[in-house]
Design a protein around this motif. Structure first.
Motif, mmCIF file in Angstrom:
data_model
loop_
_atom_site.group_PDB
_atom_site.id
_atom_site.type_symbol
_atom_site.label_atom_id
_atom_site.label_comp_id
_atom_site.label_asym_id
_atom_site.label_seq_id
_atom_site.Cartn_x
_atom_site.Cartn_y
_atom_site.Cartn_z
ATOM 1 N N VAL A 29 0.813 -1.211 0.000
ATOM 2 C CA VAL A 29 0.000 0.000 0.000
ATOM 3 C C VAL A 29 0.848 1.264 0.000
ATOM 4 O O VAL A 29 0.551 2.228 -0.706
ATOM 5 C CB VAL A 29 -0.957 0.002 1.212
ATOM 6 C CG1 VAL A 29 -1.807 1.265 1.222
ATOM 7 C CG2 VAL A 29 -1.844 -1.236 1.186
ATOM 8 N N GLY A 80 -0.252 5.108 -0.007
ATOM 9 C CA GLY A 80 -1.594 5.120 -0.571
ATOM 10 C C GLY A 80 -1.578 5.271 -2.077
ATOM 11 O O GLY A 80 -0.635 5.829 -2.656
ATOM 12 N N LYS A 87 -6.600 2.621 5.989
ATOM 13 C CA LYS A 87 -7.568 1.522 5.963
ATOM 14 C C LYS A 87 -7.128 0.429 4.999
ATOM 15 O O LYS A 87 -7.351 -0.759 5.257
ATOM 16 C CB LYS A 87 -8.948 2.062 5.579
ATOM 17 C CG LYS A 87 -9.558 2.947 6.653
ATOM 18 C CD LYS A 87 -10.931 3.462 6.263
ATOM 19 C CE LYS A 87 -11.520 4.311 7.377
ATOM 20 N NZ LYS A 87 -12.863 4.840 7.055
ATOM 21 N N LEU A 88 -6.504 0.798 3.893
ATOM 22 C CA LEU A 88 -5.991 -0.215 2.972
ATOM 23 C C LEU A 88 -4.864 -1.027 3.611
ATOM 24 O O LEU A 88 -4.775 -2.233 3.413
ATOM 25 C CB LEU A 88 -5.507 0.454 1.689
ATOM 26 C CG LEU A 88 -6.582 1.082 0.786
ATOM 27 C CD1 LEU A 88 -5.934 1.773 -0.399
ATOM 28 C CD2 LEU A 88 -7.571 0.029 0.317
ATOM 29 N N ARG A 89 -4.007 -0.351 4.366
ATOM 30 C CA ARG A 89 -2.949 -1.086 5.060
ATOM 31 C C ARG A 89 -3.550 -2.036 6.103
ATOM 32 O O ARG A 89 -3.065 -3.163 6.283
ATOM 33 C CB ARG A 89 -1.972 -0.108 5.722
ATOM 34 C CG ARG A 89 -1.055 0.594 4.735
ATOM 35 C CD ARG A 89 0.062 1.340 5.457
ATOM 36 N NE ARG A 89 -0.463 2.456 6.242
ATOM 37 C CZ ARG A 89 -0.561 3.689 5.786
ATOM 38 N NH1 ARG A 89 -0.192 3.980 4.554
ATOM 39 N NH2 ARG A 89 -1.031 4.664 6.563
ATOM 40 N N ARG A 149 -4.789 -5.072 4.352
ATOM 41 C CA ARG A 149 -3.709 -5.997 3.957
ATOM 42 C C ARG A 149 -3.177 -6.738 5.169
ATOM 43 O O ARG A 149 -2.849 -7.929 5.084
ATOM 44 C CB ARG A 149 -2.570 -5.213 3.279
ATOM 45 C CG ARG A 149 -1.501 -6.134 2.662
ATOM 46 C CD ARG A 149 -2.116 -7.002 1.610
ATOM 47 N NE ARG A 149 -1.224 -8.047 1.127
ATOM 48 C CZ ARG A 149 -1.151 -9.284 1.613
ATOM 49 N NH1 ARG A 149 -1.900 -9.621 2.666
ATOM 50 N NH2 ARG A 149 -0.355 -10.171 1.104
ATOM 51 N N TYR A 190 -12.152 -8.625 0.456
ATOM 52 C CA TYR A 190 -10.766 -8.709 -0.027
ATOM 53 C C TYR A 190 -10.117 -9.969 0.513
ATOM 54 O O TYR A 190 -9.901 -10.093 1.721
ATOM 55 C CB TYR A 190 -10.003 -7.459 0.419
ATOM 56 C CG TYR A 190 -8.521 -7.462 0.075
ATOM 57 C CD1 TYR A 190 -8.082 -7.658 -1.227
ATOM 58 C CD2 TYR A 190 -7.574 -7.265 1.072
ATOM 59 C CE1 TYR A 190 -6.739 -7.649 -1.527
ATOM 60 C CE2 TYR A 190 -6.230 -7.240 0.782
ATOM 61 C CZ TYR A 190 -5.814 -7.448 -0.521
ATOM 62 O OH TYR A 190 -4.479 -7.445 -0.823
ATOM 63 N N GLN A 213 -1.092 -5.405 -5.792
ATOM 64 C CA GLN A 213 -1.629 -4.071 -6.010
ATOM 65 C C GLN A 213 -2.718 -4.084 -7.072
ATOM 66 O O GLN A 213 -3.724 -3.374 -6.957
ATOM 67 C CB GLN A 213 -0.505 -3.111 -6.408
ATOM 68 C CG GLN A 213 0.460 -2.792 -5.277
ATOM 69 C CD GLN A 213 1.663 -1.990 -5.737
ATOM 70 O OE1 GLN A 213 1.935 -1.903 -6.942
ATOM 71 N NE2 GLN A 213 2.383 -1.408 -4.802
ATOM 72 N N LEU A 229 -5.792 -5.525 -5.397
ATOM 73 C CA LEU A 229 -6.364 -4.548 -4.467
ATOM 74 C C LEU A 229 -7.090 -3.444 -5.226
ATOM 75 O O LEU A 229 -8.152 -2.972 -4.794
ATOM 76 C CB LEU A 229 -5.254 -3.965 -3.588
ATOM 77 C CG LEU A 229 -5.679 -3.105 -2.399
ATOM 78 C CD1 LEU A 229 -6.515 -3.917 -1.426
ATOM 79 C CD2 LEU A 229 -4.458 -2.540 -1.686
ATOM 80 N N VAL A 255 -11.059 -3.521 -4.508
ATOM 81 C CA VAL A 255 -11.393 -2.501 -3.507
ATOM 82 C C VAL A 255 -11.458 -1.106 -4.127
ATOM 83 O O VAL A 255 -12.498 -0.435 -4.066
ATOM 84 C CB VAL A 255 -10.367 -2.532 -2.352
ATOM 85 C CG1 VAL A 255 -10.693 -1.452 -1.324
ATOM 86 C CG2 VAL A 255 -10.371 -3.907 -1.685
ATOM 87 N N LEU A 256 -10.366 -0.656 -4.731
ATOM 88 C CA LEU A 256 -10.283 0.745 -5.152
ATOM 89 C C LEU A 256 -11.276 1.083 -6.259
ATOM 90 O O LEU A 256 -11.910 2.151 -6.227
ATOM 91 C CB LEU A 256 -8.859 1.059 -5.602
ATOM 92 C CG LEU A 256 -7.798 1.042 -4.503
ATOM 93 C CD1 LEU A 256 -6.420 1.294 -5.086
ATOM 94 C CD2 LEU A 256 -8.110 2.078 -3.436
ATOM 95 N N TRP A 259 1.001 3.698 -7.558
ATOM 96 C CA TRP A 259 1.461 3.306 -6.228
ATOM 97 C C TRP A 259 2.879 3.809 -6.014
ATOM 98 O O TRP A 259 3.558 4.213 -6.962
ATOM 99 C CB TRP A 259 1.421 1.788 -6.069
ATOM 100 C CG TRP A 259 0.091 1.176 -6.335
ATOM 101 C CD1 TRP A 259 -0.420 0.826 -7.556
ATOM 102 C CD2 TRP A 259 -0.932 0.867 -5.372
ATOM 103 N NE1 TRP A 259 -1.676 0.306 -7.407
ATOM 104 C CE2 TRP A 259 -2.014 0.319 -6.094
ATOM 105 C CE3 TRP A 259 -1.015 0.980 -3.994
ATOM 106 C CZ2 TRP A 259 -3.183 -0.111 -5.460
ATOM 107 C CZ3 TRP A 259 -2.174 0.557 -3.366
ATOM 108 C CH2 TRP A 259 -3.241 0.025 -4.090
#
Length: 495
Positions: A98, A101, A133-135, A138, A229, A371, A374, A378-379, A414
């Motif tokens: 991540v 971000g 939140k993404l971290r 993961r 996820y 990535q 993700l 999610v993104l 990223w």
């Protein structure tokens, strides 16, 4: 039956078998053509029977049953919370995947609309703490096997779009108590006839809370409002298991071995010395009580009973194989995460430049794959939900975005990975750009930067330098190799 066996034995011996055998095979079909090929791994022997005794033919959903996943989650969480290596490995992986971000780049024909969306989405992501939140998601995938996010509305967000992502643990997505399983309803998730998730049952409280009741209420959330996820390892798998599942026994072995070595060293250090005699069992030696402790004073001479000697206990811990054992265990642990040993251990003392680069190539490729997943799982869904809400705000976004498909009009950037030798990498970039085997977009993307934003910033800097009467030095216009050669010529050579 006897006739059939006798015919088989006769044919094995090379004899003739009459056409009308009990097997019913044609006489033109040899016996040996009916044999099936065998694999050593498929044979069950006395040696491998115990090893393969736990192998089963369960489906992905049955193998990852709620009880199995609960046990794996609890054990992996415990290990990550108490093992320094496990903690460091998971944190490193989350930071590398991540980073600070993702950054959005819109690719619509309207440049002004692209700029507005990028700026507003970045401001919204900062207000909701999207990178953090993404971290967390993961990290949860490493220890829990999966992470869930609910797309909700939050009036406290300091942005015009009130969309928020509320993270929940995998324990809360489960079949409610006393709810009978029905068709296409598995482990709290309802599916349609094509296997697509329709809704998720989310418990309002965590089962681990002290106030959780057996008849706890739950909410049924539509699938378009849930981010799920996880890594799918088998066809038909609907829930994830911890990424470090294969390494859990190894973490336990590492801790046990470390504690055993420490206990042995402490035991040896607890004894200042021992009394021993070379005399035989019935030889002449003064009497001495066995296992009787003797108080010793500092810097004093000590006399021993006749026939007895004193020696200090030699501590042989940690042994010479201790560091090698830890290295091999950590290497095996990190392998299930596609992580090189020096990243997992935080120690590159045994690496040279070439081996370090070679190991990191596989690791960075794995990071890019994660990535990509993700971004897709999610993104992209977060961006779609954000755009759906943003276009409803009068005058907030340009009208040109209302008819565009966001799937093909954006990309994510990223954080890039720093090169060990920046001079060599800069020279390689110059050569690739000169022979047209790359583009500025690709080179900037490797560093996690937007090429358009960087060129605009560079143009502003060059314009300001011209206004101030400044110009780039001759050394800056040279390639890194030329600079290195010029600097080398200035160094006096020894005669």
């Amino acid at each position: 039956m006897l006739k059939r066996l006798s015919g088989i034995i006769e044919q094995l011996r090379g004899g003739n078998v009459p056409p009308s055998t009990a097997s019913g095979r044609s006489p033109r079909q040899p016996f040996f053509s009916r044999l099936r090929a065998k694999y050593d791994a498929a044979n069950t022997t006395l040696d491998n029977m115990k090893h393969w005794s736990r192998a089963d033919g369960l489906s992905a959903a049955s193998a990852n049953s709620p009880d199995v996943r609960r046990t794996l989650r609890n054990r992996s969480r415990y290990e990550v919370a108490n093992n320094s290596y496990a903690r460091g490995i998971t944190l490193t992986l989350a930071n590398d995947v991540v980073g600070t971000g993702p950054r959005l780049q819109m690719l619509t024909p309207d440049a002004n609309a692209n700029r507005i969306v990028e700026q507003e989405f970045f401001a919204w992501a900062e207000s909701v703490g999207l990178a953090e939140k993404l971290r967390t998601m993961r990290l949860a995938r490493v220890s829990d096997g999966e992470a869930f996010g609910l797309l909700t509305s939050n009036d406290k967000i300091d942005a015009k779009v009130k969309l928020d992502v509320r993270l929940i643990e995998a324990d809360q997505v489960a079949s409610p108590t006393l709810t009978l399983d029905r068709e296409r309803y598995i482990d709290g998730i309802t599916y349609d006839a094509d296997g697509n998730p329709v809704s998720y049952d989310v418990l309002r409280q965590h089962p681990g809370d002290v106030t959780f009741a057996a008849d706890e209420d739950y909410d049924t959330v539509p699938a378009n409002g849930v981010l799920h996820y996880f890594r799918c390892d088998r066809p038909g798998q609907i829930r994830g298991i911890p990424d470090i599942t294969p390494a859990l026994p190894l973490f336990a072995q590492l801790r046990r071995f470390t504690l055993a070595v420490l206990a042995a060293a402490e035991t040896a250090a607890d004894f200042a010395g021992i009394l021993y005699t070379d005399a035989p069992a019935n030889g002449e030696a003064d009497a001495a009580e066995p296992f009787e402790p003797i108080e010793l004073e500092k810097r004093m001479l000590l006399t021993m009973p006749g026939g007895w000697k004193m020696a200090q206990m030699r501590s042989e811990q940690p042994s010479t194989t201790y560091s090698e054992f830890k290295k091999e265990i950590l290497n095996e642990i990190a392998r299930c995460l596609n992580m090189p040993f020096n990243v997992a251990s935080g120690n590159s003392s045994g690496y040279n430049y070439a081996s370090g680069r070679l190991d990191h190539q596989t690791y960075y490729k794995s990071i890019r794959v994660e990535q990509s997943q993700l971004a897709h799982a999610v993104l992209d869904r977060i961006l779609h939900a954000w755009l759906r809400e943003a276009v409803l705000i009068e005058g907030y976004l340009p009208n040109s975005l209302r008819t565009l498909d966001a799937d093909t009009t954006h990309q994510w950037f990223w954080d890039g990975h720093e090169h060990v030798d920046p001079a060599k990498e800069a020279n390689a970039q110059k050569i690739r750009l000169a022979n047209h085997t790359t583009t500025l977009a690709i080179e900037f993307a490797r560093q996690g930067r937007d090429w358009e934003a960087e060129l605009k910033q560079r143009a502003k800097e060059m314009e300001l330098m011209r206004q101030l009467g400044l110009s780039a030095s001759d050394e800056e216009s040279l390639s890194p190799t030329q600079v290195k050669e010029d600097n080398a010529e200035d160094v006096p050579h020894a005669n």
